[in-house]
Design a protein around this motif. Sequence first.
Motif: not given
Lengths: 233, 412
Positions: A136-137, A140, B70, B89
Motif C-alpha cells: 500500500r506504500k 517506501e 517520501t 510521488r
Amino acid sequence: MSLPVRVSEHPLNRHIYVVELEDGSSKLATLNMVPGKRVYGEKLYNIAGNEYREWVPYRSKLAAAILRGIRSVPLREGDKVLYLGAAAGTTVSHVSDVVGKSGRVYGVEFAPRVMRDFLLVVRDRSNVLPIFADARKPWEYAHLLELVDVLYVDVAQPEQASLTADNAHHFLKPGGKLFFAIKARSIDVTQEPTEVYKREIDTLKRGGFEIIDVVHLEPYDKDHAMVLAEYRG
Amino acid sequence: MGKLFLLHHVVGTFLLDERGEIVKGFLAVKDIDENVEQNLKLESGSDELPASLSRVFEELSADSTYVVETEQLARLLSRRGAAGVEVDRGAEPFRRFRERVADIAVELGFVRSREEYYEYMRAFLTELARRKLRAAARRRDLLAAQSIRAIDDLDKTFNLFATRLREWYGVHFPELDEHIPKHEQYIELVYELGHRENFTIEKLERLGVPRSKAEKIAEAARNSIGADLSDFDIEPIKVMAEIALTMYNLRQRLADYVEAVMREVAPNVTALVGGLLGARLISLAGSLEDLAKLPASTIQVLGAEKALFRALRTGTKPPKHGVIFQYPEIHRSPRWQRGKIARALAGKLSIAAKVDAFTGRLVGEKLVEDLKKRIEEIKRLYPKPPLKKEVAGPLPPKKEKEKKRETRRPRR
C-alpha cells in the motif's frame, strides 16, 4: 501416475507449455528453471531432455485464468515483473520460469510468515528478488526498484485497485500490462458486476488502465476473477 | 535555481533536473552488509544517514526547491534548512531515473555490467528482507514470553480462586466438592445454578453432567448437611465464580495466541515442542536470541535450576530435565529413558532456536524426523531398566557410590 507423451507451446505464449499425458489428459506447465526442484509439491515431467513443472490452476490464479481462456498472456522472455502479494511464491515461480534467466520478478510481500517460505524460492531462482514491504506504500520501496513491464497484483485488500494505480504510477512503464486478481463474490463478472467490483474496475480506469479482458476463475477459485489491463499512464 | 528532484536509491543518492538527468550524485557504499545497514537505519528514522545521502545534504542550495517521494526525506530536508520542499510521488524525473537505473549504475561505475547490477540487487534485497524479518521476529518473541507468563499467572490465580470457592460454597453445599473434581466445571455449576435447590437432574444434564452423576448430585443436594444461605449471601460467591470463569476463558485464548505468535517467531522450535512449551523455554531464557545462545545441556535443564544447583553443591544426581519434561515423549516414557530422550530433544531444540533466531529458514520437519528416529532408537536399545546393566557390565566403583549416598542421607 501416467507418463508425459507430448509437449507443445501454449497458443497464447511461447513459454507456457501444454504437456499431454499417456491417459489422454493434458496439463499446463512451464519449463523448470531449476531442474529437480519443486516449489509447492507440483509434478515434474521429463520430455526430450527438458523438465517441465506442472502449473496447478487450483493453486495459481494465473494458471486458472489461462485455462479459463484469458485473451492473452503478455509475459515475454526478459520482462521485468513487479508482483504484489508474492505469498509463498507459487505463482511467482511460474512467472519466473516464463520470463526466464534474463527476466526479473520483484516479489513484494508483507507477512513475515510467508516471506520466510518465499525466501526459499528466491534462493533457488536467480531471477526472483524479494521485497519485504507493504504494497500500500510504494514510495517506501521505490529506492529498491526500477520501472517494470508487467504489474501482477494479488493482495486481497479493500483498497486493492487504488494501491495498484499507485504502484503503476511509480513503477509501470507506459504500455505495461497489468494482471489483477480480484475477489468477486459469486457474481457474473462479464455481465452483472456488483457495486464493489465495478468500483474496483472504475478505480483502475481512473488510474490510467484500459481493460483488455476479464475472466471468471470458476471452478478453480470460487468468487475470483482475473482482470487483464494495459497501462496508459 | 528551480526544481531539483532528490532521489535516494540503493546505488546512491542523486539530484535530478526536470528531464530526469543527473545534476549531481553520490554513489552508495558498495559493501552489501554496510549498504543494507545504512538503508535500514534510514528507514528506522535514525539520525545516522546513508553516506551518499548526507553528502547530497552538504550541498543543498538555499534558492532551490527540492522534490522528494517520501515524507521522511521531506522532513530531513526541512530540518536542514531547505526553503522549498515538495512531495511528488512517482513524478516523471523519478520514473525516468528508475527506467534507466541499471544502466546508470554501470555508467557511474557502481557495477561493471547490468548482470552485476541485478546480482547485486538480488543479494541486497535478500539480505534486507532477512534482516527485517529477523527484527520483526525478535520483537515478537518477547510477546510470546510475556503471554506464557501471563498464562502461568492465570493458572495460579485460577487455582487459588477455585480452592477458595470450593471452601466458600462448601459452607452451603459441601457434598458437591467430591462429586466434581474439575475446577472449571465446579465453578460453572456454582455460577449457573447458585442455590443448591437448583441442582436438579434436568438442569445438571443441561450443563453437561452425565445422567448417573447428575442423579447422585441432585440426591446429595436434597440431603445436604450444609447451611442454608440467602440470596444476599450467595451473590458474592457467584460474582467470584464469574470472574474465575472469565479467567479460565482468557487462558484458553492466550494459549491460542501463544501458538500463533510462536509459529511466526520461532517456527522450528514450535515444530519440535509446540507453541506453549516453546514459549516457556523462551521465557526462561529471556528471549529467542538468548535461547539460541544457550548450549543444549542448559536447555535440557532450563526450569530445573533448583535441582541443578543443589546437585552441583552437594554432589547428588543432576536433574535429567527441566520444563522439557512437559514434552509427551519424555513424561510418558519409563524413567530410565527420560534422560536420554531429554538430551536428544535438547540438542534438536538448540539447533532449532539458533536457526529461528539467526537465519529464519525452516528446518523443523527434518529435526522432528531426526528426533523421532533417535527416540525410537532409545526405546529399542533400552527397553528395560538399567539394573541389568550393572550385573552384566564391570562392577561400578563401589566406594564412590557409597560416598554419594552418604552425602545424601544426612539431608533426609
